[in-house]
Scaffold this motif. Structure first.
Motif, PDB file in Angstrom:
ATOM      1  N   PHE A 375      54.826  88.458  24.264  1.00 46.99           N
ATOM      2  CA  PHE A 375      54.083  88.914  23.132  1.00 46.99           C
ATOM      3  C   PHE A 375      54.465  88.234  21.873  1.00 46.99           C
ATOM      4  N   PRO A 376      53.558  88.168  20.953  1.00 45.57           N
ATOM      5  CA  PRO A 376      54.000  87.649  19.594  1.00 45.57           C
ATOM      6  C   PRO A 376      55.057  88.603  19.135  1.00 45.57           C
ATOM      7  N   SER A 377      55.845  87.905  18.177  1.00 45.16           N
ATOM      8  CA  SER A 377      57.338  88.648  17.732  1.00 45.16           C
ATOM      9  C   SER A 377      57.016  89.920  16.912  1.00 45.16           C
ATOM     10  N   ASN A 378      55.805  89.923  16.324  1.00 46.87           N
ATOM     11  CA  ASN A 378      55.420  90.893  15.369  1.00 46.87           C
ATOM     12  C   ASN A 378      54.983  92.074  16.173  1.00 46.87           C
ATOM     13  N   TYR A 379      54.357  91.813  17.337  1.00 51.82           N
ATOM     14  CA  TYR A 379      53.533  92.890  18.083  1.00 51.82           C
ATOM     15  C   TYR A 379      54.301  94.033  19.056  1.00 51.82           C
ATOM     16  N   ARG A 380      54.250  95.275  18.598  1.00 49.39           N
ATOM     17  CA  ARG A 380      54.585  96.415  19.470  1.00 49.39           C
ATOM     18  C   ARG A 380      53.694  97.031  20.348  1.00 49.39           C
ATOM     19  N   ALA A 381      53.760  96.865  21.523  1.00 48.61           N
ATOM     20  CA  ALA A 381      52.616  97.106  22.660  1.00 48.61           C
ATOM     21  C   ALA A 381      52.821  98.620  22.738  1.00 48.61           C
ATOM     22  N   PRO A 382      51.549  99.268  22.767  1.00 52.35           N
ATOM     23  CA  PRO A 382      51.539 100.664  22.772  1.00 52.35           C
ATOM     24  C   PRO A 382      52.130 101.266  24.249  1.00 52.35           C
ATOM     25  N   ARG A 383      52.076 100.292  25.124  1.00 54.39           N
ATOM     26  CA  ARG A 383      52.392 100.753  26.507  1.00 54.39           C
ATOM     27  C   ARG A 383      53.196  99.717  27.136  1.00 54.39           C
ATOM     28  N   LYS A 384      54.233 100.232  28.107  1.00 51.77           N
ATOM     29  CA  LYS A 384      54.815  99.051  28.953  1.00 51.77           C
ATOM     30  C   LYS A 384      54.249  98.301  30.016  1.00 51.77           C
ATOM     31  N   ALA A 461      46.326  85.371  20.001  1.00 51.82           N
ATOM     32  CA  ALA A 461      46.010  85.539  18.597  1.00 51.82           C
ATOM     33  C   ALA A 461      45.315  86.874  18.198  1.00 51.82           C
ATOM     34  N   MET A 462      44.655  87.677  18.552  1.00 49.57           N
ATOM     35  CA  MET A 462      44.372  89.009  18.191  1.00 49.57           C
ATOM     36  C   MET A 462      45.610  89.871  18.075  1.00 49.57           C
ATOM     37  N   LEU A 463      46.509  89.646  19.022  1.00 55.02           N
ATOM     38  CA  LEU A 463      47.713  90.618  19.102  1.00 55.02           C
ATOM     39  C   LEU A 463      48.511  90.332  17.693  1.00 55.02           C
TER      40      LEU A 463
END
Length: 467
Positions: A375-384, A461-463
């Motif tokens: 994942f991009p470094s600044n992205y926090r996924a809503p689910r695992k 890119a969208m993430l």
């Protein structure tokens, strides 16, 4: 029968099996590529008596494209040779093949030691042919003649148009020539495809987004804006909308550059800025044509933006596109163009953002364990996410690993609260959108990735977006 010969054999000899028994093997063959030794060569390969049935090049190419899709992984592009007398035949076959494969653009380009032809399929370029440098000028001149361009002019860019007609197929091609270091590069965009098969239900809207969108276009007046970069499917979304609005009781007019689809019942106008027919001037004329719905291909400047707002204020439904990163980012762009915030607040009905994402080929995608470092470094996924799919490549997807595309949307219906935020030029409405359960592009892209429909590379890119 299809499996009795390889794809390489089918394309090398331009043959398609017709029938086979214990003694004979019957092939359809391209009548333009047949020679006296064809039967002998095939008899040596298959050990049977071979009979040849000649058919047209067009039929062979369509059948080969359908049942023997070329493999592009570790395969060199086919080298073609022609002279001034038969380069037109090559152009014809190239356009037929590009149309059949669903290509949007044909790139013909010259380099120091070689020339190549690439096709854009599902948004990515694939090298298809290599052309001898000595043959390139003949090809360029043939295309210039077809597009009514000046064959003597080699120093300036030129733009033209070709009306192409084949068996049961008719469409326009926009031709652009650009002088480069080693020669003129040509890009042909295949246009004017029939829009009758476009269905808004299959574009990529989720249930809530589709409901919000359909409610927005039912309003008799106001402006609906679709944002996204070039090639993100905005025009297709607009035509899916026009198809719904296209009724006998409604007068629809469009101004476009270029006209990419045709739809009976709609009055379509081609932009011609060189003679003064711009988006803004066409819009002034439209208002005297008693329109119910106006579609502007793009809002590019302040004058067009203000004219569009004026048309929406005077009782018309206006549809248009604009280049911004997000649906809410459209607000600030329109204000930057000189549209007063209070007018925008009272006219904007719906703001939409969209991107196109390539879908993984279901035939060859491969499941693997997922590492969050992807994942991009600044992205926090809503689910695992514990597993994901990666592209592999097979014959059915041109060895790209992807087959087809789907739009990812962000749909914001402008209600009273959001209208008030626009009026007050309040640009940070993230919390308000969450309360209204409006997903951003990154949320919908994550869902598509999570379901295994696409890869992390396609949505990366969208993430990364932080708006």
């Amino acid at each position: 029968m299809q499996q009795t010969i390889t794809t390489d054999q089918a394309w090398h000899y331009h043959i398609v099996p017709k029938s086979m028994d214990e003694d004979d093997f019957v092939f359809y063959a391209d009548e333009d590529k047949m020679n006296s030794s064809l039967s002998d060569e095939l008899e040596m390969i298959f050990g049977l008596t071979v009979k040849i049935v000649p058919v047209s090049s067009e039929k062979i190419n369509k059948t080969l494209g359908k049942y023997y899709r070329l493999t592009y992984k570790n395969k060199r592009a086919e080298t073609v040779s022609f002279d001034g007398t038969n380069s037109e035949d090559f152009v014809y076959k190239l356009i037929v093949e590009a149309d059949y494969l669903g290509s949007s653009d044909i790139h013909i380009e010259k380099y120091e030691d070689r020339c190549r032809v690439r096709l854009r399929i599902d948004g990515k370029l694939i090298e298809k042919y290599v052309i001898h440098s000595d043959d390139y000028p003949a090809l360029v001149n043939k295309l210039k003649i077809k597009a009514n361009l000046d064959i003597a002019e080699k120093r300036l860019p030129q733009d033209g148009r070709i009306s192409f007609e084949s068996t049961g197929t008719k469409f326009d091609i926009r031709v652009s020539l650009l002088p480069t270091l080693h020669g003129e590069k040509i890009v042909m965009r295949l246009l004017s495809k029939d829009a009758t098969d476009i269905d808004i239900n299959t574009l990529g809207f989720d249930k809530k987004q589709l409901t919000d969108y359909l409610e927005g276009i039912k309003k008799p007046n106001g402006i609906i804006l679709i944002s996204g970069p070039t090639g993100s499917g905005k025009t297709t979304s607009l035509y899916a909308t026009l198809k719904i609005l296209n009724e006998e009781k409604t007068n629809l007019v469009t101004i476009e550059d270029p006209i990419e689809y045709t739809l009976e019942g709609i009055n379509q106008v081609q932009l011609k800025e060189d003679i003064g027919l711009s988006f803004a001037s066409a819009l002034r004329s439209f208002l005297r044509q008693d329109p119910d719905v106006i579609m502007l291909g793009e809002i590019r400047d302040g004058e067009t933006a203000q004219m569009a707002i004026r048309a929406a204020l005077t009782g018309h439904l206006v549809l248009s596109t604009i280049h911004t990163n997000s649906a809410w980012g459209t607000i600030s762009r329109m204000i930057d163009m000189g549209v007063p915030s209070y007018l925008l607040a009272s006219t904007l009905s719906l703001s939409v953002a969209q991107r196109l994402v390539r879908l993984l080929c279901p035939n060859c995608k491969e499941q693997k364990a997922f590492n969050t470092s992807l994942f991009p470094s600044n992205y926090r996924a809503p689910r695992k996410v514990e597993r994901h799919f990666e592209p592999v490549g097979c014959e059915k997807c041109f060895y790209t690993g992807y087959k087809g595309r789907k739009a990812v949307y962000e749909v914001i219906p402008i209600d009273y609260e959001l209208s008030d935020a626009i009026k007050n030029e309040q640009f940070n409405v993230r919390e308000e959108l969450k309360e209204k359960e409006i997903n951003q592009l990154m949320d919908n892209a994550f869902e598509l990735f999570e379901k295994g429909d696409t890869s992390i590379d396609e949505v990366y890119a969208m993430l990364m977006s932080n708006y």
